[in-house]
Scaffold this motif. Structure first.
Motif, mmCIF file in Angstrom:
data_model
loop_
_atom_site.group_PDB
_atom_site.id
_atom_site.type_symbol
_atom_site.label_atom_id
_atom_site.label_comp_id
_atom_site.label_asym_id
_atom_site.label_seq_id
_atom_site.Cartn_x
_atom_site.Cartn_y
_atom_site.Cartn_z
ATOM 1 N N ALA A 51 -2.755 11.089 2.678
ATOM 2 C CA ALA A 51 -4.176 11.004 2.320
ATOM 3 C C ALA A 51 -4.426 9.828 1.376
ATOM 4 O O ALA A 51 -5.410 9.087 1.544
ATOM 5 N N HIS A 52 -3.552 9.622 0.392
ATOM 6 C CA HIS A 52 -3.700 8.476 -0.512
ATOM 7 C C HIS A 52 -3.592 7.161 0.266
ATOM 8 O O HIS A 52 -4.382 6.238 0.055
ATOM 9 N N LEU A 53 -2.629 7.096 1.180
ATOM 10 C CA LEU A 53 -2.455 5.886 1.980
ATOM 11 C C LEU A 53 -3.681 5.624 2.857
ATOM 12 O O LEU A 53 -4.173 4.489 2.924
ATOM 13 N N ALA A 54 -4.198 6.656 3.486
ATOM 14 C CA ALA A 54 -5.390 6.510 4.330
ATOM 15 C C ALA A 54 -6.598 6.080 3.496
ATOM 16 O O ALA A 54 -7.391 5.232 3.924
ATOM 17 N N ASN A 55 -6.735 6.645 2.296
ATOM 18 C CA ASN A 55 -7.852 6.259 1.427
ATOM 19 C C ASN A 55 -7.752 4.798 1.008
ATOM 20 O O ASN A 55 -8.768 4.095 0.951
ATOM 21 N N THR A 100 0.760 9.600 -5.531
ATOM 22 C CA THR A 100 1.270 10.929 -5.205
ATOM 23 C C THR A 100 2.153 11.457 -6.333
ATOM 24 O O THR A 100 2.092 12.645 -6.677
ATOM 25 N N ALA A 101 2.954 10.589 -6.929
ATOM 26 C CA ALA A 101 3.790 10.995 -8.060
ATOM 27 C C ALA A 101 2.922 11.417 -9.246
ATOM 28 O O ALA A 101 3.232 12.404 -9.936
ATOM 29 N N ILE A 102 1.845 10.690 -9.478
ATOM 30 C CA ILE A 102 0.913 11.061 -10.554
ATOM 31 C C ILE A 102 0.291 12.423 -10.253
ATOM 32 O O ILE A 102 0.146 13.264 -11.138
ATOM 33 N N GLU A 103 -0.059 12.646 -8.991
ATOM 34 C CA GLU A 103 -0.616 13.941 -8.597
ATOM 35 C C GLU A 103 0.393 15.063 -8.860
ATOM 36 O O GLU A 103 0.033 16.152 -9.303
ATOM 37 N N ASN A 104 1.675 14.806 -8.618
ATOM 38 C CA ASN A 104 2.719 15.787 -8.906
ATOM 39 C C ASN A 104 2.751 16.106 -10.399
ATOM 40 O O ASN A 104 2.852 17.272 -10.790
ATOM 41 N N CYS A 105 2.634 15.083 -11.233
ATOM 42 C CA CYS A 105 2.618 15.306 -12.684
ATOM 43 C C CYS A 105 1.417 16.148 -13.098
ATOM 44 O O CYS A 105 1.541 17.057 -13.937
ATOM 45 N N ILE A 106 0.269 15.868 -12.517
ATOM 46 C CA ILE A 106 -0.929 16.658 -12.808
ATOM 47 C C ILE A 106 -0.713 18.106 -12.387
ATOM 48 O O ILE A 106 -1.073 19.044 -13.118
ATOM 49 N N THR A 110 8.817 16.897 -3.365
ATOM 50 C CA THR A 110 9.519 16.821 -2.087
ATOM 51 C C THR A 110 8.570 16.344 -0.992
ATOM 52 O O THR A 110 7.340 16.426 -1.127
ATOM 53 N N GLU A 111 9.160 15.858 0.080
ATOM 54 C CA GLU A 111 8.344 15.434 1.219
ATOM 55 C C GLU A 111 7.533 16.606 1.756
ATOM 56 O O GLU A 111 6.352 16.452 2.075
ATOM 57 N N LYS A 112 8.151 17.763 1.849
ATOM 58 C CA LYS A 112 7.452 18.933 2.386
ATOM 59 C C LYS A 112 6.209 19.268 1.559
ATOM 60 O O LYS A 112 5.151 19.560 2.103
ATOM 61 N N ALA A 113 6.352 19.204 0.248
ATOM 62 C CA ALA A 113 5.245 19.575 -0.636
ATOM 63 C C ALA A 113 4.159 18.499 -0.733
ATOM 64 O O ALA A 113 2.980 18.818 -0.900
ATOM 65 N N TYR A 114 4.538 17.224 -0.611
ATOM 66 C CA TYR A 114 3.594 16.150 -0.925
ATOM 67 C C TYR A 114 3.327 15.170 0.214
ATOM 68 O O TYR A 114 2.585 14.211 0.021
ATOM 69 N N ARG A 115 3.872 15.407 1.372
ATOM 70 C CA ARG A 115 3.669 14.477 2.492
ATOM 71 C C ARG A 115 2.193 14.293 2.824
ATOM 72 O O ARG A 115 1.705 13.170 2.952
ATOM 73 N N ASP A 116 1.474 15.380 2.967
ATOM 74 C CA ASP A 116 0.059 15.296 3.322
ATOM 75 C C ASP A 116 -0.755 14.580 2.241
ATOM 76 O O ASP A 116 -1.668 13.811 2.548
ATOM 77 N N LYS A 117 -0.403 14.818 0.995
ATOM 78 C CA LYS A 117 -1.119 14.153 -0.105
ATOM 79 C C LYS A 117 -0.824 12.655 -0.099
ATOM 80 O O LYS A 117 -1.720 11.836 -0.305
ATOM 81 N N TYR A 118 0.442 12.301 0.145
ATOM 82 C CA TYR A 118 0.813 10.887 0.245
ATOM 83 C C TYR A 118 0.034 10.212 1.380
ATOM 84 O O TYR A 118 -0.542 9.131 1.194
ATOM 85 N N LEU A 134 0.816 -1.215 0.000
ATOM 86 C CA LEU A 134 0.000 0.000 0.000
ATOM 87 C C LEU A 134 0.854 1.272 0.000
ATOM 88 O O LEU A 134 0.527 2.216 -0.730
ATOM 89 N N PRO A 135 1.938 1.344 0.790
ATOM 90 C CA PRO A 135 2.751 2.561 0.727
ATOM 91 C C PRO A 135 3.332 2.821 -0.667
ATOM 92 O O PRO A 135 3.454 3.978 -1.082
ATOM 93 N N THR A 136 3.659 1.770 -1.390
ATOM 94 C CA THR A 136 4.163 1.937 -2.753
ATOM 95 C C THR A 136 3.059 2.464 -3.665
ATOM 96 O O THR A 136 3.286 3.368 -4.472
ATOM 97 N N MET A 137 1.863 1.922 -3.516
ATOM 98 C CA MET A 137 0.737 2.406 -4.308
ATOM 99 C C MET A 137 0.467 3.880 -4.001
ATOM 100 O O MET A 137 0.246 4.683 -4.911
ATOM 101 N N ALA A 138 0.486 4.243 -2.720
ATOM 102 C CA ALA A 138 0.244 5.629 -2.332
ATOM 103 C C ALA A 138 1.318 6.545 -2.916
ATOM 104 O O ALA A 138 1.020 7.658 -3.354
#
Length: 111
Positions: A81-85, A51-57, A71-79, A43-47
């Motif tokens: 959220a994906h993991l929690a979902n 998150t990488a796809i979200e960065n591309c978008i 970066t972790e600072k920019a995308y930690r919360d999004k990562y 699951l962490p790999t999927m998340a």
């Protein structure tokens, strides 16, 4: 994929492409060398892939490429959220084992 019937969740070819190029491209890549940790795709790999796809978008949000640091600072919360979902979806569909089957399918197709 069937967009009208809403079937084919997580079947976009970019998921397999990212997994293949990042973790399964050659015998020394992590997904091959440490296959026990990547079978099924965790699951962490999927998340991280989501998150990488979200960065591309985000980089193309205005219709033109504008680099956005992944970066972790920019995308930690999004990562997170994906993991929690993903974890919520696993609990919600537990009786059907949908997420586990999808994790295995992603591994098998990426390998």
């Amino acid at each position: 994929q069937d967009h009208e019937a809403r079937k084919g969740l997580f079947e976009n070819p970019c998921l397999i492409h990212i997994l293949q190029t990042q973790w399964f491209a050659d015998p020394h890549d992590e997904g091959v060398a440490f296959h026990l940790y990547f079978n099924p795709v965790p699951l962490p790999t999927m998340a991280l892939v989501f998150t990488a796809i979200e960065n591309c978008i985000d980089e193309w949000k205005d219709g033109q490429l504008k680099a956005v640091d992944f970066t972790e600072k920019a995308y930690r919360d999004k990562y997170l959220a994906h993991l929690a979902n993903l974890k919520r979806w696993r609990e919600h569909t537990q009786g059907k084992n949908l997420l586990a089957r999808m994790q295995q399918r992603l591994h098998d197709e990426a390998r």
